[in-house]
Design a protein around this motif. Structure first.
Motif, mmCIF file in Angstrom:
data_model
loop_
_atom_site.group_PDB
_atom_site.id
_atom_site.type_symbol
_atom_site.label_atom_id
_atom_site.label_comp_id
_atom_site.label_asym_id
_atom_site.label_seq_id
_atom_site.Cartn_x
_atom_site.Cartn_y
_atom_site.Cartn_z
ATOM 1 N N ALA A 165 30.747 43.128 -2.420
ATOM 2 C CA ALA A 165 30.510 43.922 -3.620
ATOM 3 C C ALA A 165 30.051 45.341 -3.299
ATOM 4 O O ALA A 165 30.065 46.212 -4.179
ATOM 5 C CB ALA A 165 29.468 43.240 -4.503
ATOM 6 N N GLY A 166 29.633 45.581 -2.048
ATOM 7 C CA GLY A 166 29.240 46.930 -1.682
ATOM 8 C C GLY A 166 30.391 47.906 -1.599
ATOM 9 O O GLY A 166 30.173 49.119 -1.482
ATOM 10 N N GLN A 167 31.623 47.408 -1.665
ATOM 11 C CA GLN A 167 32.803 48.266 -1.580
ATOM 12 C C GLN A 167 33.324 48.696 -2.944
ATOM 13 O O GLN A 167 34.333 49.387 -3.035
ATOM 14 C CB GLN A 167 33.901 47.533 -0.801
ATOM 15 C CG GLN A 167 33.486 47.190 0.623
ATOM 16 C CD GLN A 167 34.508 46.334 1.342
ATOM 17 O OE1 GLN A 167 35.574 46.039 0.807
ATOM 18 N NE2 GLN A 167 34.187 45.925 2.566
ATOM 19 N N VAL A 168 32.644 48.264 -4.024
ATOM 20 C CA VAL A 168 33.008 48.702 -5.379
ATOM 21 C C VAL A 168 31.837 49.484 -5.962
ATOM 22 O O VAL A 168 30.699 49.357 -5.518
ATOM 23 C CB VAL A 168 33.361 47.505 -6.285
ATOM 24 C CG1 VAL A 168 34.538 46.722 -5.710
ATOM 25 C CG2 VAL A 168 32.150 46.575 -6.449
ATOM 26 N N HIS A 169 32.140 50.327 -6.960
ATOM 27 C CA HIS A 169 31.103 51.134 -7.620
ATOM 28 C C HIS A 169 30.299 51.924 -6.592
ATOM 29 O O HIS A 169 29.077 51.787 -6.478
ATOM 30 C CB HIS A 169 30.172 50.247 -8.448
ATOM 31 C CG HIS A 169 30.878 49.428 -9.486
ATOM 32 N ND1 HIS A 169 31.596 49.987 -10.529
ATOM 33 C CD2 HIS A 169 30.990 48.061 -9.628
ATOM 34 C CE1 HIS A 169 32.107 49.020 -11.271
ATOM 35 N NE2 HIS A 169 31.764 47.849 -10.751
ATOM 36 N N THR B 110 24.261 53.136 1.783
ATOM 37 C CA THR B 110 25.220 52.034 1.877
ATOM 38 C C THR B 110 26.173 52.037 0.691
ATOM 39 O O THR B 110 27.384 51.799 0.835
ATOM 40 C CB THR B 110 24.466 50.689 1.957
ATOM 41 O OG1 THR B 110 23.596 50.709 3.094
ATOM 42 C CG2 THR B 110 25.429 49.530 2.087
ATOM 43 N N ILE B 111 25.647 52.312 -0.492
ATOM 44 C CA ILE B 111 26.502 52.376 -1.684
ATOM 45 C C ILE B 111 27.506 53.513 -1.578
ATOM 46 O O ILE B 111 28.715 53.341 -1.798
ATOM 47 C CB ILE B 111 25.633 52.539 -2.946
ATOM 48 C CG1 ILE B 111 24.836 51.259 -3.223
ATOM 49 C CG2 ILE B 111 26.496 52.902 -4.153
ATOM 50 C CD1 ILE B 111 23.836 51.403 -4.338
ATOM 51 N N LEU B 112 27.020 54.702 -1.235
ATOM 52 C CA LEU B 112 27.878 55.887 -1.235
ATOM 53 C C LEU B 112 28.961 55.815 -0.159
ATOM 54 O O LEU B 112 30.028 56.432 -0.312
ATOM 55 C CB LEU B 112 27.027 57.146 -1.033
ATOM 56 C CG LEU B 112 26.005 57.442 -2.141
ATOM 57 C CD1 LEU B 112 25.203 58.690 -1.799
ATOM 58 C CD2 LEU B 112 26.696 57.604 -3.492
ATOM 59 N N THR B 113 28.727 55.101 0.927
ATOM 60 C CA THR B 113 29.729 54.989 1.995
ATOM 61 C C THR B 113 30.599 53.749 1.856
ATOM 62 O O THR B 113 31.458 53.505 2.715
ATOM 63 C CB THR B 113 29.039 54.958 3.367
ATOM 64 O OG1 THR B 113 28.169 53.810 3.443
ATOM 65 C CG2 THR B 113 28.234 56.223 3.605
#
Length: 470
Positions: A337-341, A425-428
């Motif tokens: 899920a870290g690869q969305v939003h 982590t979110i932004l990358t």
């Protein structure tokens, strides 16, 4: 700037002196009670009685006895203790009375202490250092596990051989056989079809090192524990705890295989629920071993002050909440899920993203979908940061001791660092390096909370077991 540092140093020194005065007052009160207790017993047993010569009141014999009694009491610093009527050990000289008094004083002082095991302080410190090494190895294991997951290497070994799986494939034939087994797995068929031996080795080695390191942790725990037990150097209260930790360590290996097996059935991905269980159990083992190590390595301390106990309770609540955040972080990792939003502070421009509540019942979205798990993890993490900062403020409002306040400062700083790592982590889109450091940062934040707990709730006596904090 020098003036600021100098002022800060003076402040810390004043705080330390104040804490020492408070603890000194506590110790003085205990010593005074013990002194009175000794005086009563000594006066009733050692002070010589008046000779039964019938000489009557005010006789020279009785005056000599009274002078002798007062002389003994003055030598013991007990001038205010009344001389009792009955004194069975009559006629002792002053040196003999002092020697007897010292023996009795040691006996009563020992009786007032917590029951100690046969082991000594050096033994508990040695055990503490050993447990600290094991905790460091588990920390490295958690980081290695993050790398294994993020590189999707965890499904490269399709068999579990806990006893005979120490060695990697030896020779080209063995590597070809291992690749053939992997090619029949869901990941080998659907994701990495046509992989060469050289490509296979790139993902195989990480999983192999992950499993090998787990075996080494088991040996690093079991063998020293056996040595300490055989030599009788483990305090009685610690023995069952070490046995339980050993059993949980073996269970952790089994849970790891159960997680891997879930990705060898149909879909080329492990169950995110089993991944969460595997991660939380590993971090729980780390936390408890670190808790024991901190207690054994720190010198024996008196009962904590009221302010420390209150901070300790708040830190314990923060630890529980951190485990909740960790669980949702594992859901995010397992569902990728870290690869969305990949925006912040909004999720793709929305505070409430579309599709957040597409499943029924509504709560299922927060544990089973990419959008829902990331939404929950984001907001729970923000609340945790606020709690950690509030803990820092709280420690200063309730007049906690200087060591506890310093520990809460580490908690607050690590919480802010972890927030920054989470945003990165979110932004990358969960880039390998920063996502790995983010997982390590969560464990370091937990470590600062464990340190705060241990400083707020110290062992009263490292030989007698954990203190009762009331």
């Amino acid at each position: 700037m020098r003036e600021v540092h100098r002022a800060g140093g003076v402040e810390h020194q004043d705080e330390a002196q104040r804490d020492e005065r408070v603890r000194g007052t506590q110790r003085q009160g205990v010593d005074e009670k013990l002194h009175r207790r000794h005086a009563a017993v000594i006066a009733s047993t050692i002070i010589p009685s008046a000779p039964s010569t019938g000489s009557g009141e005010g006789s020279p014999a009785e005056d000599a006895t009274a002078r002798h009694s007062r002389e003994i009491l003055a030598a013991l610093g007990m001038t205010g203790v009344p001389i009792p009527e009955t004194r069975p050990y009559a006629g002792l000289t002053l040196p003999a009375a002092l020697r007897t008094t010292r023996s009795m004083s040691v006996a009563f002082s020992t009786a007032d202490r917590p029951p100690a095991a046969v082991t000594g302080r050096s033994d508990t410190r040695a055990i503490g250092r050993w447990l600290a090494v094991v905790a460091a190895m588990i920390f490295a294991m958690i980081v290695l596990g993050a790398l294994t997951r993020l590189t999707e290497s965890g499904l490269s070994m399709v068999e579990w051989k806990p006893v005979t799986g120490w060695l990697p494939p030896l020779g080209d034939a063995a590597w070809q056989a291992e690749l053939a087994k992997y090619a029949q797995s869901p990941q080998g068929r659907l994701v990495n079809q046509g992989m060469t031996v050289a490509q296979f080795k790139e993902i195989f080695w990480l999983e192999y090192l992950h499993r090998l390191w787990g075996r080494l942790i088991g040996l690093a725990f079991a063998l020293p524990m056996l040595w300490f037990l055989i030599r009788g150097r483990v305090p009685r209260w610690l023995k069952p705890r070490l046995v339980v930790l050993l059993l949980l360590g073996g269970l952790q290996g089994a849970v790891g295989w159960i997680m891997v097996a879930s990705g060898l059935q149909d879909a080329p991905a492990v169950s995110h629920y089993r991944l969460a269980l595997h991660l939380v159990l590993a971090i729980s083992l780390y936390a408890y071993i670190l808790w024991l190590a901190f207690g054994l390595l720190r010198p024996a301390a008196p009962s904590p002050l009221a302010g420390d106990r209150r901070v300790g309770r708040a830190a314990a609540a923060a630890v529980v909440f951190l485990f909740v955040v960790l669980t949702f972080g594992a859901f995010v990792a397992g569902l990728r899920a870290g690869q969305v939003h990949t925006t912040f502070p909004t999720m793709s421009g929305y505070w409430i993203p579309p599709g957040l509540l597409e499943l029924e019942p509504a709560w299922l979205n927060f544990v089973a979908t990419q959008t829902g798990t990331q939404f929950a993890h984001r907001w729970l993490a923000k609340i945790l940061v606020v709690l950690c900062l509030a803990l820092w403020v709280w420690a200063r409002r309730v007049d906690a001791t200087a060591p506890v306040r310093r520990a809460t400062t580490m908690v607050a700083l690590m919480a802010l660092i972890q927030l920054g790592l989470g945003i990165g982590t979110i932004l990358t889109g969960a880039e390998l390096a920063i996502a790995t450091v983010h997982q390590a940062g969560a464990v370091l934040l937990l470590s600062t909370l464990i340190l705060t707990l241990r400083r707020a709730w110290p062992l009263q006596d490292a030989l007698a077991g954990p203190a009762r904090t009331g």
